[in-house]
Write an enzyme that holds these catalytic residues in place. Sequence first.
Site, short mmCIF file in Angstrom:
data_model
loop_
_atom_site.label_atom_id
_atom_site.label_comp_id
_atom_site.label_asym_id
_atom_site.label_seq_id
_atom_site.Cartn_x
_atom_site.Cartn_y
_atom_site.Cartn_z
N CYS A 166 3.17 7.21 -1.39
CA CYS A 166 3.31 6.17 -2.43
C CYS A 166 2.15 6.14 -3.70
O CYS A 166 2.08 5.13 -4.50
CB CYS A 166 3.14 4.86 -1.60
N HIS A 306 -2.75 -1.94 -4.69
CA HIS A 306 -1.58 -1.58 -4.25
C HIS A 306 -0.66 -2.53 -3.34
O HIS A 306 0.47 -2.84 -3.61
CB HIS A 306 -1.96 -0.27 -3.24
N GLU A 317 -7.43 -2.21 1.97
CA GLU A 317 -7.62 -2.09 0.95
C GLU A 317 -8.62 -3.08 0.38
O GLU A 317 -9.53 -2.66 -0.45
CB GLU A 317 -6.36 -2.17 0.07
N LYS A 335 3.75 -6.35 -6.26
CA LYS A 335 4.91 -6.17 -5.08
C LYS A 335 5.37 -7.35 -4.47
O LYS A 335 6.28 -7.55 -3.87
CB LYS A 335 4.34 -5.15 -4.16
N HIS A 340 8.16 -3.09 -2.97
CA HIS A 340 7.56 -1.73 -2.70
C HIS A 340 8.37 -0.64 -3.26
O HIS A 340 9.22 -0.19 -2.55
CB HIS A 340 6.69 -1.49 -1.45
N PHE A 399 1.23 7.34 2.63
CA PHE A 399 1.17 7.91 3.73
C PHE A 399 0.54 9.52 3.69
O PHE A 399 0.92 10.13 2.59
CB PHE A 399 2.99 8.18 4.41
#
Length: 411
Positions: A166, A306, A317, A335, A340, A399
Site C-alpha cells: 500500500c 495513510h 501512525e 480514505k 482503501h 504490508f
Amino acid sequence: MSGTLAGRSVAITGMGLVTPAGSGVGENWERIVAGVPAAARDPELRGEEVDFSCRVPGFDADAMLGRRTAWKLDRFVQIALVAARQAVADSGLDSDAWDGARVGVVLGNSLGGTATFEKQHRTYYTEAPEDVSPLMIPMGMVNMVAGYVAMDQRIHGPSLVTATACASGASALGTARQWLTSGVCDVVLAGGTESAISPATLTGLSQMGALSHRMDDPAAASRPFAADRDGFVAAEGAAVLILERDDDARARGTRPYARITGYGASSDAYHATAPHPQGDGLARALRTALADAGVAPDEVAHVNAHGTSTPLNDRTEAQALYRVFGSRPAVTSTKGVTGHTLAAAGAIEAAYTALSLRYGVVPPTANVRDVDPQIEVDVVTGAARTVPMEVAVSTSLGFGGHNAALVLTAA
C-alpha cells in the site's frame, strides 16, 4: 538541460484521477472536500462475508478506451490508462510530439489482475484447460500496466512497476523524482493503480481481520482515526501525475499544482502485516523526507495520512506523526471517502495533498464523530478546514513493513 540537476524541484504539472470519488481532478476534489463517502453494496460481492466496497462510479472501459483496447486489459490497467490520458492532457504536453526516449513511466501496483486470474481459474476447473484465455498471463502481470501506458503514450524511456504493497504509489513518485533529478528523464508519468475487488481477495482480507464488517451501514464503514473504527473498506482507483523538473515546467509557462521536494522510505523489519507498535519506521521515513526537502517539522501545516481505518494502523501512525510534528499540522485521511485503494493510495493521496496546497483547504476525515482518545494529532473532522500552508506531507504504509513519506510544497 543546463546546470546541476541534483536538488532541483520536481513539479506536478498534470494529474489524472480515476477513483471512487469520480473521474478527473474536478470531480475528485469536489467530493473529497465535501466528505461524501463512496462505499456501497457491491453486486459482484453479493453473498460474501463482506459485500460492500468503493468502486469507480460509471467507469465504462469500452467507451473510454475503445472496445478493441479494453477487452484485452484487466481493470487495473484500464483505469490507469484513462488516468494517464487525463494527466497528459492536463499537463499541456503532447505525446505525439515529445521525445519519447526522455520520458519514463513508473506506477505502483501490488496485486495485479486478480479478477482475471480468478475468472480463468474457474474456467480451468469448471470447463476445460483449452478454454483458458491466452491473454491470462499478460492481463494478470503487475508490470503490464507500465508497459501498456508506455505503448499508449509513445514512451521509450524507462518503465517499471513499484510493488511495496500500500506504499507502492508513493514509492513510484519517489522513484520518478530520482529519475528527474539525476537527469535520466525529462518527464515522468508516475502514480499507482489497483483494482482487486474480487471475492477471493476480499475473503483473504476479511480472514485477516483487515476489513470493516459494518454491514448495516457501508457508507459510514471507513472512519479513519475514529474511536469506533473496525477496519478498512476495499477500493479501486488510479492516479497518474506528470512530473517535470521545476525549471523545465517554468520554461514552458506551466503553473504546477505543487512541487515534490522530499522523499523518505524505510522498512519496519517487524511483522508481515502489522506496523511497528510505536511507528518507528514511519518516523524514520518522515525525518528522511524532511531532511531531503530541507524542511523543519514545524514548517509542515498539513498531513494527508495513510489513515486506513484499522485499529492498529491509525494508532501507530498517529504516534509517529505526533513524535515528528507534535499536534500542529492539520491531519486528514481521505480514505473516509474513497476507501482503501491499496497500491494506488499513495499516488491518489499525493494528488489530494497537492490540491490542498493549491487551494489552502484540508478535506475532512469523513464519518468520524469521535476521534480515538489515544490519538493526539489534530484530525480534521466534520467539514473542510481552510489552512494557510506552504508545506504538506503525505504518508503511506504497506504490508511487509514498507513506509514512505513525500514532502510537497506550494507552487
